[in-house]
Motif scaffolding. Structure first.
Motif, PDB file in Angstrom:
ATOM      1  N   GLU A 229       0.829  -1.191   0.000  1.00 15.25           N
ATOM      2  CA  GLU A 229       0.000   0.000   0.000  1.00 15.25           C
ATOM      3  C   GLU A 229       0.868   1.248   0.000  1.00 15.25           C
ATOM      4  OE1 GLU A 229      -4.244  -0.681   2.071  1.00 15.25           O
ATOM      5  OE2 GLU A 229      -2.524  -0.709   3.414  1.00 15.25           O
ATOM      6  N   VAL A 230       0.301   2.299  -0.571  1.00 16.90           N
ATOM      7  CA  VAL A 230       0.961   3.589  -0.628  1.00 16.90           C
ATOM      8  C   VAL A 230       0.000   4.609  -0.043  1.00 16.90           C
ATOM      9  CG1 VAL A 230       1.683   5.385  -2.241  1.00 16.90           C
ATOM     10  CG2 VAL A 230       2.381   3.023  -2.647  1.00 16.90           C
ATOM     11  N   THR A 231       0.495   5.524   0.769  1.00 13.42           N
ATOM     12  CA  THR A 231      -0.336   6.656   1.187  1.00 13.42           C
ATOM     13  C   THR A 231       0.206   7.896   0.510  1.00 13.42           C
ATOM     14  OG1 THR A 231      -1.256   7.919   3.040  1.00 13.42           O
ATOM     15  CG2 THR A 231       0.962   7.055   3.344  1.00 13.42           C
ATOM     16  N   TYR A 232      -0.696   8.768   0.052  1.00 12.34           N
ATOM     17  CA  TYR A 232      -0.272   9.921  -0.743  1.00 12.34           C
ATOM     18  C   TYR A 232      -1.318  11.013  -0.629  1.00 12.34           C
ATOM     19  CZ  TYR A 232      -3.667   8.277  -4.208  1.00 12.34           C
ATOM     20  OH  TYR A 232      -4.829   7.888  -4.830  1.00 12.34           O
ATOM     21  N   MET A 233      -1.012  12.183  -1.184  1.00 15.00           N
ATOM     22  CA  MET A 233      -1.958  13.293  -1.192  1.00 15.00           C
ATOM     23  C   MET A 233      -2.521  13.457  -2.602  1.00 15.00           C
ATOM     24  SD  MET A 233      -1.228  17.315  -0.683  1.00 15.00           S
ATOM     25  CE  MET A 233      -2.542  18.472  -0.270  1.00 15.00           C
ATOM     26  N   SER A 234      -3.821  13.660  -2.704  1.00 14.79           N
ATOM     27  CA  SER A 234      -4.449  13.854  -4.006  1.00 14.79           C
ATOM     28  C   SER A 234      -5.428  15.026  -3.958  1.00 14.79           C
ATOM     29  CB  SER A 234      -5.204  12.593  -4.431  1.00 14.79           C
ATOM     30  OG  SER A 234      -5.983  12.862  -5.588  1.00 14.79           O
ATOM     31  N   TYR A 235      -5.499  15.730  -5.078  1.00 14.18           N
ATOM     32  CA  TYR A 235      -6.450  16.832  -5.230  1.00 14.18           C
ATOM     33  C   TYR A 235      -7.749  16.373  -5.892  1.00 14.18           C
ATOM     34  CZ  TYR A 235      -3.178  20.454  -3.706  1.00 14.18           C
ATOM     35  OH  TYR A 235      -2.340  21.238  -2.956  1.00 14.18           O
ATOM     36  N   GLY A 236      -8.007  15.059  -5.862  1.00 12.39           N
ATOM     37  CA  GLY A 236      -9.159  14.523  -6.583  1.00 12.39           C
ATOM     38  C   GLY A 236     -10.503  14.796  -5.947  1.00 12.39           C
ATOM     39  N   GLY A 237     -10.540  15.031  -4.623  1.00 17.25           N
ATOM     40  CA  GLY A 237     -11.830  15.186  -3.955  1.00 17.25           C
ATOM     41  C   GLY A 237     -12.205  16.635  -3.719  1.00 17.25           C
ATOM     42  N   ALA A 238     -13.182  16.854  -2.825  1.00 17.97           N
ATOM     43  CA  ALA A 238     -13.638  18.216  -2.535  1.00 17.97           C
ATOM     44  C   ALA A 238     -12.514  19.036  -1.914  1.00 17.97           C
ATOM     45  CB  ALA A 238     -14.841  18.164  -1.599  1.00 17.97           C
ATOM     46  N   ASP A 239     -11.852  18.456  -0.931  1.00 17.01           N
ATOM     47  CA  ASP A 239     -10.650  19.051  -0.363  1.00 17.01           C
ATOM     48  C   ASP A 239      -9.468  18.166  -0.748  1.00 17.01           C
ATOM     49  OD1 ASP A 239     -11.408  21.355   1.149  1.00 17.01           O
ATOM     50  OD2 ASP A 239     -12.375  20.015   2.598  1.00 17.01           O
ATOM     51  N   PRO A 240      -8.300  18.742  -0.973  1.00 17.14           N
ATOM     52  CA  PRO A 240      -7.117  17.896  -1.151  1.00 17.14           C
ATOM     53  C   PRO A 240      -6.923  17.057   0.100  1.00 17.14           C
ATOM     54  CG  PRO A 240      -6.629  20.199  -1.688  1.00 17.14           C
ATOM     55  CD  PRO A 240      -7.977  20.175  -1.042  1.00 17.14           C
ATOM     56  N   SER A 241      -6.674  15.754  -0.079  1.00 14.29           N
ATOM     57  CA  SER A 241      -6.684  14.855   1.074  1.00 14.29           C
ATOM     58  C   SER A 241      -5.676  13.731   0.927  1.00 14.29           C
ATOM     59  CB  SER A 241      -8.072  14.221   1.245  1.00 14.29           C
ATOM     60  OG  SER A 241      -9.030  15.197   1.544  1.00 14.29           O
ATOM     61  N   VAL A 242      -5.432  13.099   2.059  1.00 13.92           N
ATOM     62  CA  VAL A 242      -4.573  11.920   2.114  1.00 13.92           C
ATOM     63  C   VAL A 242      -5.391  10.683   1.727  1.00 13.92           C
ATOM     64  CG1 VAL A 242      -3.292  10.422   3.683  1.00 13.92           C
ATOM     65  CG2 VAL A 242      -2.998  12.917   3.790  1.00 13.92           C
ATOM     66  N   TYR A 243      -4.801   9.851   0.867  1.00 12.74           N
ATOM     67  CA  TYR A 243      -5.446   8.633   0.395  1.00 12.74           C
ATOM     68  C   TYR A 243      -4.556   7.427   0.652  1.00 12.74           C
ATOM     69  CZ  TYR A 243      -8.941  11.342  -2.189  1.00 12.74           C
ATOM     70  OH  TYR A 243      -9.973  12.172  -2.526  1.00 12.74           O
ATOM     71  N   LEU A 244      -5.186   6.254   0.602  1.00 10.17           N
ATOM     72  CA  LEU A 244      -4.468   4.981   0.591  1.00 10.17           C
ATOM     73  C   LEU A 244      -4.728   4.322  -0.754  1.00 10.17           C
ATOM     74  CD1 LEU A 244      -5.287   2.994   3.868  1.00 10.17           C
ATOM     75  CD2 LEU A 244      -3.079   3.956   3.223  1.00 10.17           C
ATOM     76  N   LEU A 245      -3.695   3.725  -1.323  1.00 15.91           N
ATOM     77  CA  LEU A 245      -3.853   3.011  -2.589  1.00 15.91           C
ATOM     78  C   LEU A 245      -3.186   1.651  -2.455  1.00 15.91           C
ATOM     79  CD1 LEU A 245      -4.529   3.034  -5.697  1.00 15.91           C
ATOM     80  CD2 LEU A 245      -2.195   3.872  -6.026  1.00 15.91           C
ATOM     81  N   ASN A 246      -3.959   0.600  -2.760  1.00 22.01           N
ATOM     82  CA  ASN A 246      -3.370  -0.730  -2.829  1.00 22.01           C
ATOM     83  C   ASN A 246      -2.777  -0.896  -4.227  1.00 22.01           C
ATOM     84  OD1 ASN A 246      -3.089  -3.589  -3.413  1.00 22.01           O
ATOM     85  ND2 ASN A 246      -4.107  -3.910  -1.442  1.00 22.01           N
ATOM     86  N   ILE A 247      -1.457  -1.070  -4.318  1.00 21.79           N
ATOM     87  CA  ILE A 247      -0.829  -1.051  -5.641  1.00 21.79           C
ATOM     88  C   ILE A 247      -1.019  -2.366  -6.390  1.00 21.79           C
ATOM     89  CG2 ILE A 247       0.871   0.712  -5.051  1.00 21.79           C
ATOM     90  CD1 ILE A 247       2.921  -1.369  -4.627  1.00 21.79           C
ATOM     91  N   GLU A 248      -1.513  -3.389  -5.727  1.00 26.16           N
ATOM     92  CA  GLU A 248      -1.810  -4.636  -6.431  1.00 26.16           C
ATOM     93  C   GLU A 248      -3.224  -4.622  -6.994  1.00 26.16           C
ATOM     94  OE1 GLU A 248       0.446  -7.263  -7.021  1.00 26.16           O
ATOM     95  OE2 GLU A 248       1.673  -5.544  -6.448  1.00 26.16           O
ATOM     96  N   THR A 249      -4.176  -4.196  -6.161  1.00 20.87           N
ATOM     97  CA  THR A 249      -5.580  -4.255  -6.587  1.00 20.87           C
ATOM     98  C   THR A 249      -6.050  -2.943  -7.206  1.00 20.87           C
ATOM     99  OG1 THR A 249      -6.391  -3.425  -4.471  1.00 20.87           O
ATOM    100  CG2 THR A 249      -6.095  -5.814  -4.658  1.00 20.87           C
ATOM    101  N   GLY A 250      -5.330  -1.850  -6.963  1.00 19.11           N
ATOM    102  CA  GLY A 250      -5.770  -0.544  -7.451  1.00 19.11           C
ATOM    103  C   GLY A 250      -6.844   0.080  -6.577  1.00 19.11           C
ATOM    104  N   GLN A 251      -7.223  -0.600  -5.517  1.00 23.93           N
ATOM    105  CA  GLN A 251      -8.270  -0.070  -4.639  1.00 23.93           C
ATOM    106  C   GLN A 251      -7.773   1.167  -3.903  1.00 23.93           C
ATOM    107  OE1 GLN A 251      -9.691  -2.942  -1.812  1.00 23.93           O
ATOM    108  NE2 GLN A 251     -11.400  -1.640  -1.172  1.00 23.93           N
ATOM    109  N   ARG A 252      -8.645   2.177  -3.822  1.00 24.94           N
ATOM    110  CA  ARG A 252      -8.247   3.456  -3.277  1.00 24.94           C
ATOM    111  C   ARG A 252      -9.258   3.924  -2.255  1.00 24.94           C
ATOM    112  NH1 ARG A 252      -8.059   8.914  -6.783  1.00 24.94           N
ATOM    113  NH2 ARG A 252     -10.289   8.574  -6.560  1.00 24.94           N
ATOM    114  N   GLU A 253      -8.790   4.538  -1.173  1.00 19.85           N
ATOM    115  CA  GLU A 253      -9.732   5.096  -0.204  1.00 19.85           C
ATOM    116  C   GLU A 253      -9.131   6.334   0.448  1.00 19.85           C
ATOM    117  OE1 GLU A 253     -10.110   3.059   3.672  1.00 19.85           O
ATOM    118  OE2 GLU A 253      -8.893   1.484   2.777  1.00 19.85           O
ATOM    119  N   ILE A 254     -10.013   7.206   0.878  1.00 19.99           N
ATOM    120  CA  ILE A 254      -9.583   8.408   1.576  1.00 19.99           C
ATOM    121  C   ILE A 254      -9.263   8.035   3.021  1.00 19.99           C
ATOM    122  CG2 ILE A 254     -11.858   9.172   2.338  1.00 19.99           C
ATOM    123  CD1 ILE A 254     -11.018  11.994   1.283  1.00 19.99           C
ATOM    124  N   VAL A 255      -8.265   8.681   3.599  1.00 22.29           N
ATOM    125  CA  VAL A 255      -7.881   8.379   4.986  1.00 22.29           C
ATOM    126  C   VAL A 255      -8.569   9.359   5.918  1.00 22.29           C
ATOM    127  CG1 VAL A 255      -5.972   8.191   6.628  1.00 22.29           C
ATOM    128  CG2 VAL A 255      -5.654   7.452   4.266  1.00 22.29           C
TER     129      VAL A 255
END
Lengths: 449, 161
Positions: A229-255
């Motif tokens: 898993e990777v944790t990172y910052m993304s501007y994809g949502g309403a507010d820029p936020s920290v996300y988790l991404l599973n690099i095998e499955t591609g599953q993504r969630e906001i932290v």
């Protein structure tokens, strides 16, 4: 002679078992490793690289290109570490080495090789690769290590890196870091309209894979120390936020569900929490979120910018940067928060601290008089050393063995952009990691095992 | 000597105008330029006749006298055209580290927002966001560019031209 390799190790299929896994590591075959003459003392800086001969692995009539490519990957790994000097194959006297026969040590002494690696890689009838190698001490005329592996053919580069790690560990006494990957931000497009994508590559720059498409601005990916898993910052949502991404499955969630922008995430050493900054008006404070219970804990409460938290490897303390004293400086606090002690006192501004996996050092970015440096200091702030300095060096991250730092170096002007570099803990052996485009924010994976 | 200094300043002014393109400062130096054709109450009116951005000193978020004047004009304009909500975008130059610059941009956006509120803009109309050093408008390699990037930009939501 084959019976000499008593224990076999098996490299599991990467796809079927996720990113597992060496099932059982082969053991050293020569019973007296202490008698070896050839060893590298890596406690000093700028050591003389060890001359090592790596004749191309034999293919026994099979895929000789694959065998040669594997040998090249191993030689390149060892050379890039700065601790080894792979000798020119044109100088080799003994040709057509077999993994199953004892080398003519005199031939190798004559070209000043201190260590010799022989190997073979064969594609079996069942489609799998079988690779064997032996590491020889040329002067003691002894085998130091012998291992055998099975894997699927597409794993050949990983197999080469695993062999590099075994050689490195046997000769230096430290864990290797070649069977690892680096997650980073790929940057394309003009400087005022950069497209940023999360990407991952092997530590030597091979096998680049993109993890996001570039629709959203993404920053500061950090590897989990325990999972894919990777944790990172993304501007994809309403507010820029920290996300988790599973690099095998591609599953993504906001932290978490924070009221405002979250940024600068990093995992705890057990991989079960993420620490990050939450922007609150003009101030940024550090929070921790437990990924299982979803409970959040405030760790700092200051009218300042507190950011870039990084745990000590024993999880007892957190180092972070804050401008609470007027300019960016490094502070250490207990992992539960509370009072923080300033540790940086040199001239200039200090930021992006990251605790070594060995626990003995903290790496940082330092700005002074228009120059950007990467340096290290002890957790008490003493013993500061600058490892590299220039127009713009930023964002160090440690190799999993705490030996090498990866960072990015930016160049000025409209056509300038960042590239990924590594430097040895001693400040020697700067190397660029080739990437397809500009690249920033590198973060090293743990050893894949 | 005096003449040469003027020439240098003039050249720099043109360079800034070129980089900022349609920003207020440039338009205002051309009295019969775009300003005459702009329809009042539009996004273009806001950018050209009011000025959509304020600038900051290095590593600072202080609203200086010039920024106060710009923000006061923005507040007045927003009072007249109350259909708009706004997003104040905070930015930093490239001569800082990434995470800090995100927070610094947020601090600048907050400072501009607070000043607008002090000038009578209802806080509920204002959202802030920081882009740190990720969205420069000027890309040369000296302070004339970096100073343009240290900014807070007021963006009208649902603006028409």
């Amino acid at each position: 002679m084959r019976g000499i390799l008593k224990k076999l190790s098996v490299l599991a299929d990467r796809k079927s078992v996720g990113l597992a896994v060496l099932m059982a590591l082969a053991t050293v075959i020569v019973p007296r490793p202490a008698s070896a003459l050839v060893e590298i003392d890596i406690t000093q800086g700028n050591i003389e690289p060890l001359p090592i001969a790596l004749p191309s692995f034999s293919a026994d009539g099979g895929d000789s290109k694959l065998a040669a490519d594997m040998t090249s990957v191993i030689a390149a790994d060892l050379k890039r570490s700065g601790l080894f000097n792979p000798l020119d194959p044109a100088s080799f006297i003994q040709k057509n080495m077999s993994v199953n026969s004892t080398p003519r040590f005199g031939d190798w002494r004559q070209i000043s090789a201190q260590a010799l690696v022989t190997g073979t890689v064969i594609k079996q009838a069942d489609g799998r690769l079988r690779a064997e190698f032996r590491l020889w001490d040329v002067f003691a005329q002894e085998q130091m290590l012998g291992q055998q592996f099975y894997t699927t053919p597409e794993n050949w580069r990983r197999l080469a890196h695993i062999i590099s790690d075994a050689i490195y560990e046997r000769l230096t006494g430290e864990k290797g870091y070649f069977d690892t990957r680096i997650v980073f931000v790929d940057e394309t497009g003009p400087k005022d309209k950069r497209i940023k994508r999360l990407a991952i590559m092997d530590q030597d720059g091979a096998n680049v894979r993109y993890l996001t498409r570039g629709d959203d601005l993404v920053l500061t990916p950090r590897f989990s120390p325990t999972s894919q898993e990777v944790t990172y910052m993304s501007y994809g949502g309403a507010d820029p936020s920290v996300y988790l991404l599973n690099i095998e499955t591609g599953q993504r969630e906001i932290v978490g569900n924070f009221p405002g922008m979250t940024f600068a995430p990093r995992f705890s050493p057990d991989g079960q929490s993420v620490v990050m900054s939450l922007q609150q008006g003009g101030n940024a404070n550090i929070f921790k979120m437990d990924l299982r219970s979803r409970q959040t804990t405030r760790l700092t409460n200051s009218a300042a910018i507190d950011t870039s938290p990084s745990f000590s490897p024993d999880a007892r303390q957190i180092v972070f940067e804050s401008d609470r004293g007027g300019s960016q400086q490094l502070y250490v606090m207990n992992a539960g928060g509370g009072e923080a002690t300033r540790i940086s006192f040199g001239p200039g501004r200090y930021s992006t601290p990251v605790w070594s996996p060995r626990g003995d050092l903290i790496a940082f970015t330092k700005q002074h008089q228009g120059r950007f440096m990467i340096g290290v200091m002890r957790p008490d702030g003493k013993g500061e050393r600058i490892l590299t300095e220039g127009y713009h060096n930023e964002g160090p991250a440690w190799s999993p063995n705490g030996r090498v730092l990866v960072f990015f170096r930016d160049t000025p002007g409209a056509n300038g952009g960042p590239q990924v570099w590594t430097v040895d803990l001693t400040g020697y052996n700067e190397q660029r990691v080739e990437t397809p485009a500009f690249a920033s924010d590198p973060s090293w994976s743990p050893l894949i095992d | 000597m005096f003449k040469r200094e003027n020439a240098v300043q003039g050249a720099r002014w043109i360079a800034i105008c070129f980089a900022v393109l349609f920003a207020a400062a440039c338009a205002q130096t051309k009295p019969d330029g775009l300003a005459g054709n702009v329809k009042p109450g539009t996004g273009q009116d806001f950018v050209v006749n009011v000025g959509d951005r304020v600038f900051f000193e290095e590593d600072q978020s202080v609203i200086n006298a010039q920024a106060q004047a710009t923000l006061a004009n923005q507040a007045k304009w927003l009072g007249r055209y109350s259909q708009y909500t706004i997003t104040v975008e905070g930015h930093a130059d490239e001569r800082g580290t990434r995470q800090y610059n995100i927070a610094l941009g947020a601090r600048r956006a907050q400072a501009a927002r607070d000043y607008l509120v002090s000038q009578g803009v209802n806080a509920s109309r204002i959202k802030t966001i920081s882009y740190g050093k990720e969205r420069p408008v000027a890309v040369c390699n000296d302070n004339s560019c970096w100073s343009q990037n240290r900014r807070a930009v007021t963006v009208l939501n649902n603006a028409t031209n």
